[in-house]
Design an enzyme around this catalytic site. Structure first.
Site, PDB file in Angstrom:
ATOM      1  N   ALA A 195      30.449  22.849 -11.180  1.00  0.00           N
ATOM      2  CA  ALA A 195      31.213  23.314 -10.024  1.00  0.00           C
ATOM      3  C   ALA A 195      31.829  22.019  -9.264  1.00  0.00           C
ATOM      4  O   ALA A 195      32.724  22.099  -8.486  1.00  0.00           O
ATOM      5  CB  ALA A 195      30.354  24.241  -8.937  1.00  0.00           C
ATOM      6  N   TYR A 196      31.578  20.810  -9.674  1.00  0.00           N
ATOM      7  CA  TYR A 196      32.000  19.701  -9.167  1.00  0.00           C
ATOM      8  C   TYR A 196      33.292  19.431  -9.899  1.00  0.00           C
ATOM      9  O   TYR A 196      33.675  17.961 -10.312  1.00  0.00           O
ATOM     10  CB  TYR A 196      31.155  18.352  -9.320  1.00  0.00           C
ATOM     11  CG  TYR A 196      29.937  18.679  -8.354  1.00  0.00           C
ATOM     12  CD1 TYR A 196      29.650  19.822  -7.488  1.00  0.00           C
ATOM     13  CD2 TYR A 196      28.811  17.779  -8.338  1.00  0.00           C
ATOM     14  CE1 TYR A 196      28.740  19.944  -6.710  1.00  0.00           C
ATOM     15  CE2 TYR A 196      27.584  17.948  -7.865  1.00  0.00           C
ATOM     16  CZ  TYR A 196      27.579  18.993  -6.751  1.00  0.00           C
ATOM     17  OH  TYR A 196      26.311  19.215  -6.245  1.00  0.00           O
ATOM     18  N   GLY A 197      34.353  20.302 -10.222  1.00  0.00           N
ATOM     19  CA  GLY A 197      35.605  19.918 -10.641  1.00  0.00           C
ATOM     20  C   GLY A 197      35.225  19.264 -11.963  1.00  0.00           C
ATOM     21  O   GLY A 197      34.694  19.809 -13.127  1.00  0.00           O
TER      22      GLY A 197
END
Length: 272
Positions: free
Chosen positions: A70-72
């Site tokens: 989810a951290y790109g």
């Protein structure tokens, strides 16, 4: 060796077999600048800046790095950035949350859990992730009881693809169940929010691991007046015998050095 490093302050993370520095480096800001809650804006560092930050973290005695799908593009960037230095790092990643087109979506199914871990292994260019946490959407108990994510992580652990697993949750009840059936919980703990302290109490009593997120209230605590808020935050965290490490997500080298210096001073003082 300078007093302002963490090299001689590493400690076991519960009974996971992992040994971690009391501060870990969070890497949201290496991969994502949308939908993040920080008091000030920031620019994602380029590869040279990111490499310098990682080198400084190692020099300061940090061996724990926290990332997530989810951290790109954080995981994709860390693979090449850590190339040749994998053994120097304990890597934490997550399953359950995806971030696409500026939106989060969640999938805790067994199939997606396995897909996510195997994708993280490829992205991080490693054959084993040290710790994988379930990235909760807040429905901690339902996720742990109904989704099949925990049994799947237990399988992946038996297969040697991960060393330990747990939950990055939002509730006391979820944290307690996560520790009863897994290895580690990541909890929120800071000067403004101590509602998950019972999870750390359980961990201390049962030899389980605790990582702390939002230790500085996502940077908001730095806006306080008067006492050094960073030092006061670390005094709260490291006073607790259950806390293994606090994840701090700075990309500012001066902030990182200050955080390490404050944490080292607090822990040494508490040990006296």
């Amino acid at each position: 060796m300078s007093l302002a490093t963490l090299h001689d302050l590493h400690r076991p993370l519960g009974s996971t077999g992992l040994t971690v520095s009391p501060l870990g480096l969070g890497t949201v800001k290496l991969g994502r600048d949308q939908g993040v809650k920080y008091p000030t804006g920031f620019r994602i560092p380029d590869d040279a800046e990111a490499r310098q930050l990682l080198a400084l973290a190692r020099e300061l005695g940090i061996n724990l790095i926290d990332t997530a799908p989810a951290y790109g593009v954080s995981e994709e960037r860390l693979g090449p950035l850590l190339r040749g230095h994998r053994d120097a790092w304990t890597i934490v990643s997550k399953v359950g949350e995806e971030f696409e087109n500026g939106q989060s979506r969640f999938d805790f199914s067994p199939a997606h859990t396995r897909f996510s871990v195997e994708r993280s292994l490829r992205r991080l260019e490693t054959d084993c992730i040290d710790l994988v946490l379930v990235h909760s959407d807040g429905n901690d108990l339902a996720i742990l009881r109904d989704s099949g994510v925990y049994p799947t992580l237990a399988e992946l652990k038996r297969e040697g693809k991960i060393r330990a697993f747990g939950l990055s949750g939002k509730t006391v009840e979820g944290g307690l169940l996560a520790l009863a059936e897994g290895d580690c919980a990541m909890i929120t703990l800071n000067l403004d929010d101590q509602h998950e302290l019972p999870v750390a109490d359980y961990a201390a009593a049962h030899g389980k691991g605790i990582l702390v997120k939002k230790a500085l209230a996502s940077g908001h605590v730095c806006l306080a007046r008067g006492i050094d808020p960073v030092r006061a935050s670390f005094e709260l965290l490291f006073r607790h015998p259950g806390v293994g490490s606090a994840i701090v997500g700075t990309i500012n080298p001066q902030h990182l050095s200050h955080n390490v210096s404050a944490a080292a001073a607090v822990i040494r003082q508490q040990r006296q």
